[in-house]
Each structure stands twice: as structure tokens, then as C-alpha cells.
Design a protein around this motif. Sequence first.
Motif, PDB file in Angstrom:
ATOM      1  N   VAL A   1       0.835  -1.206   0.000  1.00  0.00           N
ATOM      2  CA  VAL A   1       0.000   0.000   0.000  1.00  0.00           C
ATOM      3  C   VAL A   1       0.872   1.259   0.000  1.00  0.00           C
ATOM      4  O   VAL A   1       0.639   2.203  -0.771  1.00  0.00           O
ATOM      5  N   ALA A   2       1.919   1.268   0.828  1.00  0.00           N
ATOM      6  CA  ALA A   2       2.800   2.444   0.895  1.00  0.00           C
ATOM      7  C   ALA A   2       3.475   2.691  -0.457  1.00  0.00           C
ATOM      8  O   ALA A   2       3.594   3.844  -0.902  1.00  0.00           O
ATOM      9  N   GLU A   3       3.891   1.634  -1.125  1.00  0.00           N
ATOM     10  CA  GLU A   3       4.562   1.789  -2.429  1.00  0.00           C
ATOM     11  C   GLU A   3       3.568   2.257  -3.497  1.00  0.00           C
ATOM     12  O   GLU A   3       3.902   3.070  -4.365  1.00  0.00           O
ATOM     13  N   HIS A   4       2.352   1.754  -3.409  1.00  0.00           N
ATOM     14  CA  HIS A   4       1.290   2.175  -4.332  1.00  0.00           C
ATOM     15  C   HIS A   4       1.015   3.683  -4.168  1.00  0.00           C
ATOM     16  O   HIS A   4       1.003   4.437  -5.147  1.00  0.00           O
ATOM     17  N   VAL A   5       0.822   4.084  -2.925  1.00  0.00           N
ATOM     18  CA  VAL A   5       0.494   5.487  -2.652  1.00  0.00           C
ATOM     19  C   VAL A   5       1.654   6.400  -3.068  1.00  0.00           C
ATOM     20  O   VAL A   5       1.444   7.466  -3.666  1.00  0.00           O
ATOM     21  N   ALA A   6       2.882   5.966  -2.807  1.00  0.00           N
ATOM     22  CA  ALA A   6       4.046   6.778  -3.196  1.00  0.00           C
ATOM     23  C   ALA A   6       4.076   6.985  -4.712  1.00  0.00           C
ATOM     24  O   ALA A   6       4.387   8.078  -5.192  1.00  0.00           O
ATOM     25  N   THR A   7       3.729   5.945  -5.479  1.00  0.00           N
ATOM     26  CA  THR A   7       3.733   6.066  -6.943  1.00  0.00           C
ATOM     27  C   THR A   7       2.644   7.033  -7.410  1.00  0.00           C
ATOM     28  O   THR A   7       2.866   7.840  -8.308  1.00  0.00           O
ATOM     29  N   ARG A   8       1.473   6.975  -6.792  1.00  0.00           N
ATOM     30  CA  ARG A   8       0.388   7.885  -7.178  1.00  0.00           C
ATOM     31  C   ARG A   8       0.691   9.329  -6.760  1.00  0.00           C
ATOM     32  O   ARG A   8       0.321  10.267  -7.449  1.00  0.00           O
ATOM     33  N   GLU A   9       1.362   9.496  -5.620  1.00  0.00           N
ATOM     34  CA  GLU A   9       1.541  10.861  -5.089  1.00  0.00           C
ATOM     35  C   GLU A   9       2.889  11.466  -5.454  1.00  0.00           C
ATOM     36  O   GLU A   9       2.999  12.682  -5.618  1.00  0.00           O
ATOM     37  N   LYS A  10       3.930  10.635  -5.562  1.00  0.00           N
ATOM     38  CA  LYS A  10       5.279  11.154  -5.845  1.00  0.00           C
ATOM     39  C   LYS A  10       5.871  10.369  -7.019  1.00  0.00           C
ATOM     40  O   LYS A  10       5.690  10.752  -8.154  1.00  0.00           O
ATOM     41  N   ALA A  11       6.567   9.284  -6.713  1.00  0.00           N
ATOM     42  CA  ALA A  11       7.155   8.494  -7.797  1.00  0.00           C
ATOM     43  C   ALA A  11       7.600   7.129  -7.287  1.00  0.00           C
ATOM     44  O   ALA A  11       8.001   6.991  -6.127  1.00  0.00           O
ATOM     45  N   GLY A  12       7.542   6.152  -8.191  1.00  0.00           N
ATOM     46  CA  GLY A  12       7.987   4.798  -7.880  1.00  0.00           C
ATOM     47  C   GLY A  12       9.032   4.337  -8.887  1.00  0.00           C
ATOM     48  O   GLY A  12       8.987   4.710 -10.063  1.00  0.00           O
ATOM     49  N   LEU A  13       9.982   3.514  -8.397  1.00  0.00           N
ATOM     50  CA  LEU A  13      11.059   2.972  -9.228  1.00  0.00           C
ATOM     51  C   LEU A  13      10.851   1.463  -9.329  1.00  0.00           C
ATOM     52  O   LEU A  13      10.754   0.777  -8.304  1.00  0.00           O
ATOM     53  N   PHE A  14      10.785   0.955 -10.561  1.00  0.00           N
ATOM     54  CA  PHE A  14      10.437  -0.449 -10.781  1.00  0.00           C
ATOM     55  C   PHE A  14      11.536  -1.146 -11.577  1.00  0.00           C
ATOM     56  O   PHE A  14      12.022  -0.602 -12.575  1.00  0.00           O
TER      57      PHE A  14
END
Lengths: 131, 381
Positions: free
Chosen positions: B41-54
Motif C-alpha cells: 500500500v505504501a509503495e502504491h500510494v508513493a507512486t500515485r503521489e510522488k514516484a515509484g522505481l520499478f
Amino acid sequence: MYPKELKYTREHEWVRVSGKRAIVGITDHAQKELGDVVFVELPAVGDTTTQGGEFAVVESVKAVSEVYAPVSGTVVEVNENLSDHPETINQDPYGDGWIAVIELSDPGELDNLLSADDYAAFVGGEEGGGR
Amino acid sequence: MENQTREALKRTPLHAEHQALGARFTAFGGWEMPVQYTGIVAEHVATREKAGLFDLSHMGEFFVEGPGAEAFLQRLTTNDLGRLAVGQAHYSMLLNPSGGVVDDIVVYRRTRGFMVVVNGANVTKDWTWVAAQGPGPGVELRDATLETALIAVQGPKAADIVAQVADQSLGELYYYRFVEGKADGVPAIIARTGYTGEDGFELYVAAAEAPRLWRRLLAVGEPLGLVPVGLGARDTLRLEMAYPLYGNDLTDETTPLEAGLNWVVKLEKGEFIGREALLKQQAEGVKRKLAGFVVEGGVARHGYGLKAPDGAAAGEVTSGSFSPTLGRNIGLGYLRADLAAEGQEIGVEIRGKAVPAKVVRTPFVPARTCKPPKQPAAPGA
């Protein structure tokens, strides 16, 4: 973190006994393994439980996990707060994340449960064999 | 689950980075992949609000070149390469003759030939399929999966982060466009594509260069809120967009028309494998449709049954999860066509009970990809 005053099962439930009442939840180890809890299927007040029998379901994003009753008896209270805030199980597994209260029908069954030290050793062994 | 031992699983060039970041791993399509770092959930929210690295290095890259490449791919895929300019990519499908989906793919038109990106779990199957379709002497096929790494940066801060490592301006690089340039000084295909519904980029680099680029992106991105994201959140992010996942929502037995992917199929472009079957299905009408739904209690999981209001079996869940953005349980499934309209009440069979659910419009959450600015309306229009 396994509080000394609780008793544990090998299926990762805990009980806090006072008199004939046993408050039941899942352990910190269990909530960490599950990850974010997003749904809890609670038993109904009045349901009968059997030690080791299914009595609730906890779902995380990725997994469905049965919760087994640590003791036999009757469900006398359930944590309705978990319906709206299942994440409480992650945040406070031994406190506000309790699942239900069971009135014991056979207090002798408590002898079948693990002490905190035994549970810690059990989990340690399990962790060693896993990831 | 995969019928393989851990030892047999392939590892991406970034495996040690994931270990150092404390990732939990899972088997996915023959690869040992990070499923989460801190929590889905934290990684999901970070991607929607800031950015995610995959790390998406398990994805397959096939290069198709030579004078016969375009005609060959036109025959193998559903979308129309005639509409694809150099520097553009499009979503497409490989179909079998029955119209079932062999794989869903992205095709990039390069100055010389094409890059076809396929699902990691399907690399061997797709390679065998493509090679068996008679590419002929004018077509050069190369599977570059193992020597290619794919790193994605997704989220509203993705452009600010990738701009710091790219050797060129990305302002005019719109959704589904790409450039061949450099990232952190090494040759890279920089594509404005993704699987999250956010603005973002996918960077294809040589496997050996991947760890350094990964660390550099984390270093420049961390002040902007970038976090590493595992396959767990990748799945919840794509599901909120109702993007299909091969093996769940698309299989050899489902057609793109049933999946509602008509826009990916250009029946008028001429012959391609599966076209006859789709024309027939279109004429007869589809009997089931992939529909999105919201469940009122419990999480719908892949394989659970779907029920009509009268209790009759009406289909099957293909994907289901908690939606962190909506705070509700959402799913996709093939439903009897007459039940697939928005607003329809259905049931999801969860542990023996029909739990109420309702068909909703998809995507579940609006996309925020970087589309080109709208052309001004013609005078008098």
C-alpha cells in the motif's frame, strides 16, 4: 515482539486470558508476513468455536489467511472497528487489532498453547527455513 | 504458484540492489522478483503521489529487423504498424488463429526495425510462436531479453527525476513516444510508457549498466519522494487502471473483443493471424465481456465465481484486489455479456457466499499520463 503475558498458537494467533474470557488476535509475526491487511471477516457473536477450528479470515492485498480459534468456547464480542479499519491489525496487533473475545468452555485447553519464549523459538525456526 | 524451485529462477541484473533494499521476493513467470520493499500500500500510494522505481528486467525484448520486418509484424499483430511513426510505440497483441491472445505486447518503431516488448512469463512461448510463423529470409529476429534491463520511473515526479539523468529534453516526449539517447551517460531507449496510469518513463539499458542507473535514479529521486516499488504494488496500480494482466485477464482462450480491447485491433488493416476468428466473433456478438466491478465485502480473487442476480453462474474473476486509492475492493472478470453493463448488480462467490458487487466504469481511477496538448478546434467547428 511477543508479549510474555500472552499465549500463542503455531498458526500465529495469540490469546490474552482473564478469568473465562480470552481476547484473541494474530501475532506481530503474522501481520508482518501478511503485509497490509485490507479485509477482516469477523465471526458473529454467539458463534461456537473449537480449538484449532477456523473462526475468522484476514485478507491482505496479496493473500487470504484463515484465523484458527486458539480455544474452544463461545464468541461473546467482536472487534467491529476492524470492518472499517482492518489496517489496525498491522498497526497494533496485540492491542486495538484484537479480533474477538471467546468465553472459554474448557480452560484446560490453555495448556496446549505456547508460551512467548516457545513461540519465539518456533517462529525463529520457521523464519530460518523460509526466505 | 510456479512449479519450480527457487534455484531454477532467473534473477535480474538488479537482484543485489533489491536485496540491499530489504525486498521480499516472489516467483513470477520463472523469475525471482521483488514483490515489496516496505509494503504494497505504501509503495502504491508513493507512486500515485510522488514516484515509484520499478525493476521490469524480466520483460522480454525482441528486435525484429530487415526488409521484411514490417510486413511480418503486420501479419503477427493486431494493431496497425502503418499508423506508427519512428519514435512511437503502440500497444498490440499476438493472436492465435482462434483469436485467443498469445501475448499482449508493445511495439516500438525504431529508425531501423522494431523492438517488441513481451511479458516476462511469455518470452519462451512468444519466441517459439514468432519463429514458427515463417519470418522468411528478409526478417532478422533477435531475443535480447537477458542482455537488456528495464527500469521504470512512474508517478507525478517521474519527469523531474528522469530529466536529471537524460541527455535530452523530455518536454515534447508524449505518452507512447520514445527517444534513443543516453541515461546517466549510457545508451538508453527512453520511453514515456508505463503500466500504472501515471506519467512516467521506461528506460531500456544494457544489463551491465542497470545497477548504476538504478542507484543514480534512487539518489536523484529520493528527495522528490521516489521509492522502489515491487510487483505487488505494480499489480494494484495496473488494476486501478483496468490494464489487463496476461495470464489473468488475457489468455490463449480469451479474445481481445471479449476483453474490450477493440481499439487495439485494426480489422481493416488487412490480413493478420486471428482476424478471421475475430470477424466471426464480431458478427455473432461476444458472449462474455471483461468487466470491472466493486465488491461490497471481501476481496475478489482470481478464479472466484461471478453470479447473476438470480444466482446463476455468470463468469469468473480474473483479477481482484484492494484499491489503495479508492479504499475499496475492486476486480475484473469475464461476465455474461448481458450482465456487463455499468450499474449491474452481481455477486462474487467468496468462501461459499455470494457477496454483493456492482459493475462500474473503468478505469477505476482516472489516468494521468502525459498526452499531447489537444489541437485547437478548427474555426466554425
